[in-house]
Scaffold this motif. Structure first.
Motif, PDB file in Angstrom:
ATOM      1  N   MET A   1       0.848  -1.182   0.000  1.00  0.00           N
ATOM      2  CA  MET A   1       0.000   0.000   0.000  1.00  0.00           C
ATOM      3  C   MET A   1       0.887   1.237   0.000  1.00  0.00           C
ATOM      4  N   GLY A   2       0.576   2.171  -0.869  1.00  0.00           N
ATOM      5  CA  GLY A   2       1.300   3.433  -0.924  1.00  0.00           C
ATOM      6  C   GLY A   2       0.413   4.572  -0.474  1.00  0.00           C
ATOM      7  N   LEU A   3       0.987   5.738  -0.394  1.00  0.00           N
ATOM      8  CA  LEU A   3       0.254   6.925   0.048  1.00  0.00           C
ATOM      9  C   LEU A   3      -0.950   7.203  -0.860  1.00  0.00           C
ATOM     10  N   GLN A   4      -0.803   6.955  -2.162  1.00  0.00           N
ATOM     11  CA  GLN A   4      -1.907   7.195  -3.088  1.00  0.00           C
ATOM     12  C   GLN A   4      -3.103   6.297  -2.794  1.00  0.00           C
ATOM     13  N   ASP A   5      -2.883   5.153  -2.146  1.00  0.00           N
ATOM     14  CA  ASP A   5      -3.969   4.226  -1.815  1.00  0.00           C
ATOM     15  C   ASP A   5      -4.849   4.719  -0.672  1.00  0.00           C
ATOM     16  N   LEU A   6      -4.397   5.733   0.053  1.00  0.00           N
ATOM     17  CA  LEU A   6      -5.184   6.248   1.172  1.00  0.00           C
ATOM     18  C   LEU A   6      -6.396   7.040   0.687  1.00  0.00           C
ATOM     19  N   GLY A   7      -6.284   7.675  -0.474  1.00  0.00           N
ATOM     20  CA  GLY A   7      -7.396   8.425  -1.029  1.00  0.00           C
ATOM     21  C   GLY A   7      -7.617   9.785  -0.400  1.00  0.00           C
ATOM     22  N   ASP A   8      -6.684  10.256   0.414  1.00  0.00           N
ATOM     23  CA  ASP A   8      -6.813  11.557   1.063  1.00  0.00           C
ATOM     24  C   ASP A   8      -6.028  12.613   0.288  1.00  0.00           C
ATOM     25  N   SER A   9      -6.486  13.860   0.370  1.00  0.00           N
ATOM     26  CA  SER A   9      -5.750  14.966  -0.246  1.00  0.00           C
ATOM     27  C   SER A   9      -4.547  15.301   0.635  1.00  0.00           C
ATOM     28  N   TRP A  10      -3.588  16.047   0.058  1.00  0.00           N
ATOM     29  CA  TRP A  10      -2.430  16.472   0.844  1.00  0.00           C
ATOM     30  C   TRP A  10      -2.875  17.330   2.023  1.00  0.00           C
TER      31      TRP A  10
ATOM     32  N   SER B   1      -0.445   6.460  12.049  1.00  0.00           N
ATOM     33  CA  SER B   1       0.308   5.216  11.861  1.00  0.00           C
ATOM     34  C   SER B   1       0.086   4.640  10.467  1.00  0.00           C
ATOM     35  N   VAL B   2      -1.144   4.739   9.956  1.00  0.00           N
ATOM     36  CA  VAL B   2      -1.441   4.251   8.604  1.00  0.00           C
ATOM     37  C   VAL B   2      -0.634   5.034   7.573  1.00  0.00           C
ATOM     38  N   ILE B   3      -0.550   6.347   7.758  1.00  0.00           N
ATOM     39  CA  ILE B   3       0.208   7.186   6.826  1.00  0.00           C
ATOM     40  C   ILE B   3       1.697   6.852   6.899  1.00  0.00           C
ATOM     41  N   TYR B   4       2.231   6.713   8.118  1.00  0.00           N
ATOM     42  CA  TYR B   4       3.646   6.340   8.261  1.00  0.00           C
ATOM     43  C   TYR B   4       3.925   5.002   7.583  1.00  0.00           C
ATOM     44  N   LYS B   5       3.014   4.053   7.763  1.00  0.00           N
ATOM     45  CA  LYS B   5       3.204   2.735   7.144  1.00  0.00           C
ATOM     46  C   LYS B   5       3.193   2.853   5.621  1.00  0.00           C
ATOM     47  N   ALA B   6       2.283   3.667   5.076  1.00  0.00           N
ATOM     48  CA  ALA B   6       2.219   3.862   3.623  1.00  0.00           C
ATOM     49  C   ALA B   6       3.501   4.500   3.095  1.00  0.00           C
ATOM     50  N   LEU B   7       4.108   5.373   3.903  1.00  0.00           N
ATOM     51  CA  LEU B   7       5.356   6.028   3.509  1.00  0.00           C
ATOM     52  C   LEU B   7       6.591   5.175   3.811  1.00  0.00           C
ATOM     53  N   GLU B   8       6.367   4.059   4.521  1.00  0.00           N
ATOM     54  CA  GLU B   8       7.441   3.154   4.924  1.00  0.00           C
ATOM     55  C   GLU B   8       8.491   3.869   5.771  1.00  0.00           C
ATOM     56  N   ILE B   9       8.000   4.693   6.728  1.00  0.00           N
ATOM     57  CA  ILE B   9       8.892   5.363   7.675  1.00  0.00           C
ATOM     58  C   ILE B   9       8.391   5.132   9.096  1.00  0.00           C
ATOM     59  N   SER B  10       9.253   5.393  10.059  1.00  0.00           N
ATOM     60  CA  SER B  10       8.940   5.165  11.459  1.00  0.00           C
ATOM     61  C   SER B  10       7.853   6.106  11.958  1.00  0.00           C
ATOM     62  N   ALA B  11       6.961   5.593  12.799  1.00  0.00           N
ATOM     63  CA  ALA B  11       5.925   6.406  13.438  1.00  0.00           C
ATOM     64  C   ALA B  11       6.492   7.196  14.614  1.00  0.00           C
ATOM     65  N   GLN B  12       7.775   7.023  14.907  1.00  0.00           N
ATOM     66  CA  GLN B  12       8.468   7.782  15.950  1.00  0.00           C
ATOM     67  C   GLN B  12       9.591   8.583  15.300  1.00  0.00           C
ATOM     68  N   PRO B  13       9.239   9.618  14.524  1.00  0.00           N
ATOM     69  CA  PRO B  13      10.274  10.368  13.810  1.00  0.00           C
ATOM     70  C   PRO B  13      11.302  10.984  14.744  1.00  0.00           C
ATOM     71  N   GLY B  14      12.540  10.886  14.349  1.00  0.00           N
ATOM     72  CA  GLY B  14      13.612  11.476  15.145  1.00  0.00           C
ATOM     73  C   GLY B  14      14.113  10.598  16.271  1.00  0.00           C
ATOM     74  N   GLY B  15      13.389   9.535  16.600  1.00  0.00           N
ATOM     75  CA  GLY B  15      13.802   8.665  17.713  1.00  0.00           C
ATOM     76  C   GLY B  15      13.879   9.436  19.009  1.00  0.00           C
ATOM     77  N   VAL B  16      14.597   8.894  19.972  1.00  0.00           N
ATOM     78  CA  VAL B  16      14.801   9.560  21.252  1.00  0.00           C
ATOM     79  C   VAL B  16      16.212  10.141  21.259  1.00  0.00           C
ATOM     80  N   LYS B  17      16.326  11.407  21.586  1.00  0.00           N
ATOM     81  CA  LYS B  17      17.624  12.080  21.648  1.00  0.00           C
ATOM     82  C   LYS B  17      17.909  12.489  23.099  1.00  0.00           C
TER      83      LYS B  17
END
Length: 68
Positions: free
Chosen positions: A1-10, A48-64
């Motif tokens: 599934m990609g971002l285009q499959d979500l059907g939402d506008s930017w 989380s669905v959007i992060y999964k579609a983008l194939e990136i972590s739902a915890q951006p930046g991690g813990v610093k």
């Protein structure tokens, strides 16, 4: 599934994502040094669905952790 499959506008995607934030906690140690901890808030289910579609972590930046 990609971002285009979500059907939402930017605009909708930006609105869904806008409330996830990075939080900084500042702690003073007994020796006078300061610890800064930065972490993103937990992603909501729609985010989380959007992060999964983008194939990136739902915890951006991690813990610093920074010691000053």
């Amino acid at each position: 599934m990609g971002l285009q499959d979500l059907g939402d506008s930017w605009q909708t995607i930006r609105r869904i994502m806008e409330n996830q934030q990075r939080i900084t906690v500042i702690l003073r140690r007994e020796d006078g040094k300061t610890i800064h901890l930065r972490k993103a808030t937990n992603a909501e289910p729609r985010q989380s669905v959007i992060y999964k579609a983008l194939e990136i972590s739902a915890q951006p930046g991690g813990v610093k952790k920074t010691l000053i």
